[in-house]
Write an enzyme that holds these catalytic residues in place. Structure first.
Site, PDB file in Angstrom:
ATOM      1  N   GLU A   8      -5.803  -7.906   9.997  1.00  0.00           N
ATOM      2  CA  GLU A   8      -4.798  -8.886   9.773  1.00  0.00           C
ATOM      3  C   GLU A   8      -3.603  -8.213  10.454  1.00  0.00           C
ATOM      4  OE1 GLU A   8      -3.609  -5.995   6.354  1.00  0.00           O
ATOM      5  OE2 GLU A   8      -5.493  -6.875   7.238  1.00  0.00           O
ATOM      6  N   GLN A  20     -12.964   0.599   0.004  1.00  0.00           N
ATOM      7  CA  GLN A  20     -13.272   1.736  -0.995  1.00  0.00           C
ATOM      8  C   GLN A  20     -14.114   1.349  -2.323  1.00  0.00           C
ATOM      9  OE1 GLN A  20      -9.537   3.502  -1.139  1.00  0.00           O
ATOM     10  NE2 GLN A  20      -9.562   4.264   1.173  1.00  0.00           N
ATOM     11  N   SER A  56       0.825  -1.412   0.110  1.00  0.00           N
ATOM     12  CA  SER A  56      -0.053   0.093  -0.033  1.00  0.00           C
ATOM     13  C   SER A  56       0.803   1.256   0.042  1.00  0.00           C
ATOM     14  CB  SER A  56      -0.998   0.091   1.215  1.00  0.00           C
ATOM     15  OG  SER A  56      -1.811  -1.034   1.126  1.00  0.00           O
ATOM     16  N   GLY A  91      -4.839   6.909   2.469  1.00  0.00           N
ATOM     17  CA  GLY A  91      -4.868   8.368   1.920  1.00  0.00           C
ATOM     18  C   GLY A  91      -6.095   8.775   1.624  1.00  0.00           C
ATOM     19  N   HIS A 137      -7.018  -2.329   8.907  1.00  0.00           N
ATOM     20  CA  HIS A 137      -6.420  -3.660   8.580  1.00  0.00           C
ATOM     21  C   HIS A 137      -6.436  -4.678   9.736  1.00  0.00           C
ATOM     22  CE1 HIS A 137      -3.982  -2.685   5.052  1.00  0.00           C
ATOM     23  NE2 HIS A 137      -4.162  -1.376   5.422  1.00  0.00           N
ATOM     24  N   CYS A 179      -9.542  -2.374   3.293  1.00  0.00           N
ATOM     25  CA  CYS A 179      -8.810  -0.903   2.960  1.00  0.00           C
ATOM     26  C   CYS A 179      -9.224  -0.529   1.603  1.00  0.00           C
ATOM     27  CB  CYS A 179      -7.299  -1.239   3.130  1.00  0.00           C
ATOM     28  SG  CYS A 179      -6.400   0.146   3.142  1.00  0.00           S
TER      29      CYS A 179
END
Length: 366
Positions: free
Chosen positions: A335, A252, A47, A292, A333, A248
């Site tokens: 995980e 989105q 990421s 972000g 996250h 994540c």
């Protein structure tokens, strides 16, 4: 004697420090991460592709780097900024120093700079383009270059797997769309007995359904979700037919596929200590985050999605669930790697969702 290096920002400011990592100097979007540990997992998180990470914790590298804690095969970030880089790690598992690892993967870095000042600048002004130079006379030239630099826009294509592969399990079958996944997503699914098939980010709904999985996951990944619109039809094509879990960037894209919109945050959420509230239970989890962009809460009003989690620091959307279909997502996250394991129960919820859906299908077809 330590060699000088300069971190230069597009606003014309610069920071003098010392050479760290590679001499292959690069530019990127500079961000900050507030985690106190887990620098290896952070550096290897896809990421961060194309970004320069400023670590707010003052000492980085003190337990070294080992072969087992990478979250991807090859780190793709464009730089590392630290207050102090340890040159003598102390840990029985360590195999390389931070400097050696950055050099191996052609990642430039700088140490000996005021990371608090850099973090305040990013926090107050928003993320900036930044770059490195070893020649003070080149600073103004680099500033002009940064002002007009076009940052990469195809990060997901860069980090996604090119061919499908399987991480074997013995129970439920999960297809994981790889937008730049962290390896611990696969580990968490394998720990729960799942057979995980990792596929490229642009795999179609038809291809996924032909595999007859029990569930589908969309992974984390870098960049702007609006630039991964190839995934939206795929998501719409599988919703209601297979249980769905997004993390994540996957979160989105789930929202965008249902008509919501996203926006670029001023400085994002990056760290292993972000509090999130579950609106259903009132429970607070401390979470690992790295994003972000965020989903505009107002844009969810005319969708079939409900907000399940919010960030306590700024109230932004951190979790969604479809009102009728077996599908949910989180912005953070679960995980971890790095970070706390407060939220790994979400993998258990996904397992339960898949089993319930499978049983319901069995009863319908009986």
């Amino acid at each position: 004697m330590l060699e000088k290096r300069y971190l230069v920002l597009e606003d014309g400011s610069y920071y003098e420090g010392y050479r760290l990592g590679s001499d292959d100097l690069s530019i990127g979007e500079i961000v900050f991460n507030t985690a106190m540990t887990g620098y290896q997992e952070t550096i290897s998180d896809p990421s961060y592709t194309g970004q320069i990470i400023t670590f707010t914790y003052p000492l980085i590298g003190n337990y070294g780097i080992n072969r087992d804690d990478f979250e991807s095969l090859t780190p793709k970030l464009n730089g590392v900024v630290v207050k102090e880089a340890s040159t003598h790690p102390s840990n029985f598992r360590h195999q390389k120093t931070l400097h050696e690892t950055l050099a191996q993967y052609h990642i430039p870095g700088i140490s000996g700079v005021d990371t608090r000042s850099i973090t305040r600048k990013i926090r107050n002004h928003g993320v900036l383009r930044a770059g490195f130079t070893d020649n003070k006379d080149n600073i103004q030239e680099l500033v002009e270059q940064l002002k007009t630099a076009e940052l990469p826009r195809d990060e997901v294509q860069t980090v996604s797997t090119k061919t499908p592969y399987v991480s074997t399990g013995s129970d439920l079958s999960v297809v994981l769309l790889d937008f730049g996944k962290k390896q611990n997503i696969v580990r968490e699914l394998n720990l729960r007995g799942c057979n995980v098939t990792v596929v490229p980010y642009d795999t179609s709904a038809e291809e996924i359904l032909s595999m007859s999985p029990d569930g589908v996951m969309l992974s984390n990944g870098p960049g702007d979700p609006d630039e991964v619109d190839v995934a939206l039809d795929m998501i719409r094509g599988i919703l209601g037919k297979i249980p769905f879990f997004g993390i994540c960037l996957g979160h989105q894209l789930f929202a965008l596929s249902q008509g919501a919109t996203s926006f670029k945050m001023k400085f994002g959420h990056r760290g292993a200590n972000h509090p999130v509230k579950d609106l259903r239970t009132g429970k607070i989890d401390i979470t690992s985050q790295n994003h972000g962009y965020s989903i505009d809460r107002d844009s969810l009003k005319n969708t079939d999605l409900e907000v399940t989690h919010i960030a306590l620091n700024d109230g932004t959307v951190e979790g969604l669930r479809h009102k009728e279909l077996p599908a949910f997502s989180v912005q953070y996250h679960p995980e971890a790697r790095p970070g706390p394991s407060d939220s790994n129960y979400l993998f258990d919820e996904f397992i339960t969702m898949m089993k319930d859906f499978k049983e319901k299908e069995r009863q319908i077809n009986a």
